[in-house]
Design a protein around this motif. Structure first.
Motif, PDB file in Angstrom:
ATOM      1  N   HIS A 184       0.914  -2.883   6.438  1.00  0.00           N
ATOM      2  CA  HIS A 184       1.705  -3.358   5.124  1.00  0.00           C
ATOM      3  C   HIS A 184       1.326  -4.723   5.125  1.00  0.00           C
ATOM      4  O   HIS A 184       1.118  -5.655   5.965  1.00  0.00           O
ATOM      5  CB  HIS A 184       3.308  -3.363   5.254  1.00  0.00           C
ATOM      6  CG  HIS A 184       3.953  -3.822   6.157  1.00  0.00           C
ATOM      7  ND1 HIS A 184       4.256  -5.297   6.327  1.00  0.00           N
ATOM      8  CD2 HIS A 184       4.288  -3.397   7.507  1.00  0.00           C
ATOM      9  CE1 HIS A 184       4.868  -5.545   7.193  1.00  0.00           C
ATOM     10  NE2 HIS A 184       5.017  -4.494   8.086  1.00  0.00           N
ATOM     11  N   GLU A 185       1.567  -5.309   3.621  1.00  0.00           N
ATOM     12  CA  GLU A 185       1.301  -6.645   3.267  1.00  0.00           C
ATOM     13  C   GLU A 185       2.699  -7.612   3.921  1.00  0.00           C
ATOM     14  O   GLU A 185       3.585  -6.706   4.238  1.00  0.00           O
ATOM     15  CB  GLU A 185       1.250  -6.901   1.993  1.00  0.00           C
ATOM     16  CG  GLU A 185       0.200  -6.232   1.177  1.00  0.00           C
ATOM     17  CD  GLU A 185       0.501  -5.271   0.033  1.00  0.00           C
ATOM     18  OE1 GLU A 185      -0.391  -5.069  -0.932  1.00  0.00           O
ATOM     19  OE2 GLU A 185       1.829  -4.912   0.060  1.00  0.00           O
ATOM     20  N   SER A 207       6.742  -8.228   2.832  1.00  0.00           N
ATOM     21  CA  SER A 207       6.609  -6.853   2.191  1.00  0.00           C
ATOM     22  C   SER A 207       7.969  -6.254   1.914  1.00  0.00           C
ATOM     23  O   SER A 207       8.793  -6.657   2.705  1.00  0.00           O
ATOM     24  CB  SER A 207       5.918  -5.891   3.432  1.00  0.00           C
ATOM     25  OG  SER A 207       6.210  -4.831   2.895  1.00  0.00           O
ATOM     26  N   MET A 242      -1.417 -12.047   3.040  1.00  0.00           N
ATOM     27  CA  MET A 242      -1.929 -11.938   1.742  1.00  0.00           C
ATOM     28  C   MET A 242      -2.254 -13.181   1.469  1.00  0.00           C
ATOM     29  O   MET A 242      -1.942 -14.281   2.032  1.00  0.00           O
ATOM     30  CB  MET A 242      -0.785 -11.570   0.878  1.00  0.00           C
ATOM     31  CG  MET A 242      -0.065 -10.432   1.159  1.00  0.00           C
ATOM     32  SD  MET A 242       1.422  -9.911   0.042  1.00  0.00           S
ATOM     33  CE  MET A 242       0.230  -9.610  -1.394  1.00  0.00           C
ATOM     34  N   ILE A 294      -3.854  -8.527  -0.710  1.00  0.00           N
ATOM     35  CA  ILE A 294      -3.974  -8.379   1.042  1.00  0.00           C
ATOM     36  C   ILE A 294      -5.116  -8.536   1.382  1.00  0.00           C
ATOM     37  O   ILE A 294      -6.254  -8.363   0.795  1.00  0.00           O
ATOM     38  CB  ILE A 294      -3.538  -6.808   1.240  1.00  0.00           C
ATOM     39  CG1 ILE A 294      -3.460  -6.531   2.776  1.00  0.00           C
ATOM     40  CG2 ILE A 294      -4.574  -5.799   0.777  1.00  0.00           C
ATOM     41  CD1 ILE A 294      -2.704  -5.360   3.487  1.00  0.00           C
ATOM     42  N   THR A 337       0.783  -0.441   0.270  1.00  0.00           N
ATOM     43  CA  THR A 337       0.598  -1.650  -0.386  1.00  0.00           C
ATOM     44  C   THR A 337       1.266  -1.804  -1.768  1.00  0.00           C
ATOM     45  O   THR A 337       1.679  -0.389  -2.096  1.00  0.00           O
ATOM     46  CB  THR A 337      -0.964  -1.627  -0.687  1.00  0.00           C
ATOM     47  OG1 THR A 337      -1.290  -2.933  -1.284  1.00  0.00           O
ATOM     48  CG2 THR A 337      -1.923  -0.667  -1.229  1.00  0.00           C
ATOM     49  N   PRO A 343      -0.031  -3.348  -4.863  1.00  0.00           N
ATOM     50  CA  PRO A 343      -0.901  -3.937  -5.751  1.00  0.00           C
ATOM     51  C   PRO A 343      -0.596  -4.769  -7.075  1.00  0.00           C
ATOM     52  O   PRO A 343      -1.159  -5.969  -7.474  1.00  0.00           O
ATOM     53  CB  PRO A 343      -2.219  -2.937  -5.918  1.00  0.00           C
ATOM     54  CG  PRO A 343      -1.898  -1.702  -5.127  1.00  0.00           C
ATOM     55  CD  PRO A 343      -0.436  -1.713  -5.015  1.00  0.00           C
ATOM     56  N   HIS A 382       3.408  -7.581  -6.919  1.00  0.00           N
ATOM     57  CA  HIS A 382       3.892  -7.138  -5.411  1.00  0.00           C
ATOM     58  C   HIS A 382       5.507  -7.937  -5.293  1.00  0.00           C
ATOM     59  O   HIS A 382       5.651  -8.903  -5.758  1.00  0.00           O
ATOM     60  CB  HIS A 382       3.021  -7.917  -4.509  1.00  0.00           C
ATOM     61  CG  HIS A 382       3.380  -7.829  -2.982  1.00  0.00           C
ATOM     62  ND1 HIS A 382       4.180  -8.638  -2.523  1.00  0.00           N
ATOM     63  CD2 HIS A 382       3.452  -6.896  -2.285  1.00  0.00           C
ATOM     64  CE1 HIS A 382       4.365  -8.551  -1.143  1.00  0.00           C
ATOM     65  NE2 HIS A 382       3.711  -7.436  -1.071  1.00  0.00           N
ATOM     66  N   GLU A 430      -0.097   3.838  -2.280  1.00  0.00           N
ATOM     67  CA  GLU A 430      -0.124   2.794  -3.230  1.00  0.00           C
ATOM     68  C   GLU A 430       1.143   2.905  -3.955  1.00  0.00           C
ATOM     69  O   GLU A 430       1.435   3.961  -4.767  1.00  0.00           O
ATOM     70  CB  GLU A 430      -1.251   3.239  -3.946  1.00  0.00           C
ATOM     71  CG  GLU A 430      -1.265   2.066  -5.235  1.00  0.00           C
ATOM     72  CD  GLU A 430      -2.618   2.505  -6.179  1.00  0.00           C
ATOM     73  OE1 GLU A 430      -2.930   1.574  -6.833  1.00  0.00           O
ATOM     74  OE2 GLU A 430      -3.090   3.562  -6.021  1.00  0.00           O
TER      75      GLU A 430
END
Length: 330
Positions: free
Chosen positions: A60-61, A64, A84, A89, A108, A110, A113, A141
């Protein structure tokens, strides 16, 4: 409409409307490849229960939203963060990370965020999808903020470019029409959706029939499209007002980027201080903070600000007082 148990995947009428709605985003998903859920969090719960084994590695980013949710941790998954930058990311190294930890999937957000407000650029989306296709790494997503853009539509979702069946796409009306409606959806390969539908029926016998009927009516009547336009205008005004307050009260003590949509501003404090102490001091003033270490264990210099709910006077009073508290701290 009936008030009996709904179909395992949810109301066909609603799934048909969602299919049409997704087509406008470039996503081709038939009603049979869509499942209605009671919000995005439930979607993540079903994925962790139905598709993953205990001990699976989730990428994961970092920072998060997953770090604050604990959905996957509670199911026994292991989380690994990927840093990131301003474009989203960072994709370099995903292959190595996948091989090191036998990664099960990548999560993620996108669009706008949570918590950073970053909008992933088109080139980064292409690079991310290419890396995941190359590694056969499935993607979740999470696009619950995707309709909340201000001046320009975001790039097409990852799912719109997915011809490998790697992307599970999560959408929701909780961030737009309201959290009380509890209507979201997952779009993905039909066999995967069938598996998740089985899990759902074992868990709650389906989302509220009344909520599904209301959501279908909102989409089919055109109300949702008009309502979203109004929400975008109101949110943009709130963002602009909040940025003005930050310029007035925080210019010397923090930095930030102006989000192009969504709810959040990711504030970076210029001086090092105890987030625990700041949290307690702010709470005494009836200011509830979201410190960065909720989303990243190393995020000790960040705060997540939301401009979506509080009134303008509350925003000004709270931010002005918070700036005073920070300036007075050692």
């Amino acid at each position: 409409m009936t008030l009996g148990y709904p179909e395992p995947k949810g109301s066909f009428d609603l799934r048909e409307m969602i299919s049409i709605y997704l087509k406008a985003k470039g996503i081709i998903a038939s009603p049979s490849s869509i499942m209605v859920v009671s919000g995005g969090i439930q979607a993540l719960q079903f994925i962790s229960l139905g598709l993953l084994q205990r001990g699976s590695a989730i990428f994961h980013e970092i920072p998060s939203y997953l770090q604050s949710l604990h959905v996957f941790q509670s199911a026994g998954m292991n989380l690994f963060g990927i840093r990131m930058d301003h474009d989203g990311i960072v994709t370099e190294g995903i292959g190595k990370l996948k091989r090191q930890h036998n990664g099960a999937l990548l999560y993620t957000i996108p669009n706008f965020h949570n918590p950073t407000g970053i909008l992933m650029k088109e080139t980064r989306r292409k690079a991310l999808l290419a890396a995941c296709i190359n590694e056969r790494l499935p993607v979740i997503e999470d696009d619950v903020y995707g309709d909340l853009w201000f001046d320009e539509k975001p790039p097409a979702p990852l799912k719109a470019k997915d011809d490998q069946g790697l992307v599970l796409y999560i959408g929701s009306m909780s961030k737009t029409l309201g959290p009380g409606l509890r209507i979201g959806w997952i779009a993905g390969p039909e066999p995967v959706i069938n598996r998740l539908a089985d899990i759902k029926m074992q868990t709650d016998y389906g989302s509220s029939a009344l909520s599904q009927y209301a959501a279908a009516e909102c989409l089919s009547s055109g109300f949702y499209s008009q309502y979203i336009e109004d929400i975008r205008t109101a949110l943009k005004n709130r963002r602009d007002f909040t940025i003005g307050l930050l310029n007035r009260y925080f210019k010397g003590i923090a930095t930030w980027d102006t989000p192009a949509g969504g709810f959040y501003i990711w504030l970076k404090l210029k001086k090092t201080l105890s987030m625990q102490k700041l949290f307690k001091l702010a709470l005494r003033e009836k200011i509830l903070l979201n410190p960065g270490n909720i989303y990243d264990r190393n995020g000790h210099s960040h705060l997540r600000l939301s401009y979506s709910y509080a009134s303008f006077p509350q925003l000004e009073k709270g931010l002005a007082r918070l700036a005073d508290i920070i300036q007075c701290m050692d």
